[in-house]
Design a protein around this motif. Structure first.
Motif, short mmCIF file in Angstrom:
data_model
loop_
_atom_site.label_atom_id
_atom_site.label_comp_id
_atom_site.label_asym_id
_atom_site.label_seq_id
_atom_site.Cartn_x
_atom_site.Cartn_y
_atom_site.Cartn_z
N MET A 146 0.81 -1.22 0.00
CA MET A 146 0.00 0.00 0.00
C MET A 146 0.84 1.27 0.00
O MET A 146 0.59 2.20 -0.77
CB MET A 146 -0.94 -0.02 1.20
CG MET A 146 -1.92 1.11 1.28
SD MET A 146 -3.07 0.83 2.65
CE MET A 146 -4.02 2.35 2.59
N ARG A 147 1.83 1.32 0.85
CA ARG A 147 2.61 2.55 0.98
C ARG A 147 3.70 2.70 -0.07
O ARG A 147 4.22 3.79 -0.28
CB ARG A 147 3.21 2.63 2.39
CG ARG A 147 2.14 2.82 3.46
CD ARG A 147 2.74 2.92 4.84
NE ARG A 147 1.70 3.08 5.86
CZ ARG A 147 1.91 3.02 7.17
NH1 ARG A 147 3.14 2.79 7.63
NH2 ARG A 147 0.91 3.18 8.01
N ASN A 149 3.03 1.80 -3.21
CA ASN A 149 2.28 1.90 -4.47
C ASN A 149 2.70 0.82 -5.46
O ASN A 149 3.03 1.10 -6.62
CB ASN A 149 2.45 3.28 -5.10
CG ASN A 149 1.85 4.38 -4.25
OD1 ASN A 149 0.80 4.19 -3.64
ND2 ASN A 149 2.51 5.52 -4.20
N ASN A 170 -1.85 4.35 -3.09
CA ASN A 170 -2.24 3.62 -1.88
C ASN A 170 -3.13 2.41 -2.20
O ASN A 170 -4.22 2.25 -1.64
CB ASN A 170 -2.97 4.54 -0.89
CG ASN A 170 -2.10 5.67 -0.41
OD1 ASN A 170 -0.90 5.52 -0.24
ND2 ASN A 170 -2.69 6.84 -0.22
N ASN A 172 -4.86 -1.04 -2.07
CA ASN A 172 -5.15 -1.90 -0.91
C ASN A 172 -5.83 -3.19 -1.38
O ASN A 172 -5.19 -4.21 -1.55
CB ASN A 172 -6.02 -1.13 0.08
CG ASN A 172 -6.31 -1.92 1.35
OD1 ASN A 172 -6.14 -3.13 1.40
ND2 ASN A 172 -6.76 -1.24 2.38
N GLY A 186 -6.47 3.91 -3.39
CA GLY A 186 -6.73 4.67 -2.17
C GLY A 186 -7.78 5.74 -2.30
O GLY A 186 -8.39 6.13 -1.31
#
Length: 284
Positions: A146-147, A149, A170, A172, A186
Motif C-alpha cells: 500500500m505505501r 504503491n 495507496n 489496498n 486509495g
C-alpha cells in the motif's frame, strides 16, 4: 397511443430489472468482541470455516502480537492460531494446506495443520503489505504494498514486482478474476490489470476518498463485485462498472475492512477493525 403504452411498459420493465438486480443486506449475526482489530476475513471452502486476521493492536511494524482466528459460519470462535512474530497481519490466501498472511514487510506461510510459520518471504523495500489474492490454479499469490504503491507476485517461492507507481495510489484491495487483477486504489477507484497483456485500466470509481480507499473486493458470482470502503461502506459493482451503495456504517462509527463473500450461502462476513468483531450480512 399503442406506441406510447409500449414505451411506458418497456421503461417499467427496464426499471424493474435494474432494481431487481441490486442486492440488499440484512444483518444475520455478529461475533463477540475478542477478535481484536480484525482486518481480513477469508473463507476456507474445503473446511467450511472462516479465518480472521487480527492485527491485535496498532498497525505498526513494532506490533508482533497478531493472530489468526478460526470462526464458524455461525460466528462462534473455534480456535486462535497464536503464532509468535506475526506482524500487524492483514490480507490472507490459501494454497493447498498453507495459509498465507501479509505482515508489514513479509508474506508468512503458515501450515494449517500445525499453526506454525514454515516460511517468511520478505518483500524487498516493502513499506506496508496489505491484501492478498490467489489465482485460479492455486499456484500464484499476489499482494499489494500500500505505501510503496506496488503489487507483487509470489510463485514457486520467487517474488516479482509486477506493478509500481503510475496510476497506483495507496493500493489496498486485491482480487484475481479470470486472468485479471482488480486493484482497489486509495481514492476509491477500482482498476483492472490484465496479467497477460499488462494493461491497466479504470473499471469503476466513486467508492472512497483519499483518506478511506477500497479495502475488500469479492465476486458476487454473477460477473459483478462487492467492494468495501474501509471507513464504513459496502458497495455492489455491476459487470459494467456501476457502483451502488449497499451499507453505510460510518456514522456508528464502524469500519468495513477486507470481507469474505460465500456465494452458495449468500453471506458477507465483514471485519469491523476498531469494533473488534465480525458482522455477517445476508445478501438478498
Amino acid at each position: 397511443m399503442k406506441i406510447l403504452l409500449s414505451a411506458l411498459y418497456l421503461c417499467c420493465v427496464l426499471s424493474f430489472s435494474v432494481t431487481a438486480q441490486t442486492p440488499t443486506l440484512t444483518q444475520a449475526w455478529e461475533s463477540d468482541t475478542t477478535l481484536t482489530t480484525p482486518e481480513s476475513v477469508l473463507y476456507d471452502a474445503k473446511n467450511n470455516v472462516l479465518y480472521v486476521s487480527c492485527i491485535n493492536g496498532k498497525s505498526v511494524p513494532e506490533n508482533k502480537e497478531s493472530f489468526v482466528a478460526k470462526v464458524g459460519l455461525d460466528g462462534k470462535i473455534q480456535q486462535r492460531i497464536m503464532t509468535p512474530g506475526l506482524n500487524a497481519i492483514k490480507g490472507m490466501g490459501i494454497i493447498g494446506n498453507k495459509l498465507y498472511t501479509a505482515s508489514f514487510f513479509a508474506i508468512n506461510e503458515i501450515d494449517l495443520a500445525t499453526g506454525k510459520v514454515v516460511n517468511n518471504y520478505t518483500v524487498p523495500d516493502a513499506k506496508m503489505l496489505n491484501d492478498i489474492t490467489i489465482d485460479e490454479k492455486n499456484k500464484t499469490l499476489y499482494v499489494t504494498d500500500m505505501r510503496a504503491n506496488s503489487v507483487w507476485k509470489l510463485k514457486d517461492g520467487q517474488l516479482e514486482k509486477i506493478l509500481e507507481g503510475g496510476l497506483l495510489k495507496n493500493p489496498n484491495g486485491l482480487f484475481y478474476d479470470n486472468g485479471k487483477l482488480l486493484i482497489g486504489n486509495g481514492e476509491g477507484i477500482l482498476y483492472s490489470y490484465d496479467t497477460k497483456t499488462k494493461d491497466l485500466s479504470k473499471f469503476a470509481e466513486g467508492m472512497g476518498t483519499e483518506k478511506s480507499g477500497i479495502d475488500g473486493i469479492e465476486s458476487d458470482g454473477k460477473k459483478g463485485y462487492f467492494v468495501s470502503e474501509w471507513r464504513g461502506r459496502i458497495w455492489h459493482v455491476t459487470p459494467e462498472g456501476k457502483p451502488s451503495l449497499l451499507l453505510d456504517t460510518i456514522d456508528k462509527p464502524m469500519n468495513t475492512a477486507d470481507f469474505a463473500y460465500v456465494a452458495n450461502k449468500k453471506m458477507l462476513f465483514v471485519p469491523t477493525f476498531l469494533k473488534n468483531k465480525v458482522v455477517a450480512y445476508k445478501v438478498n
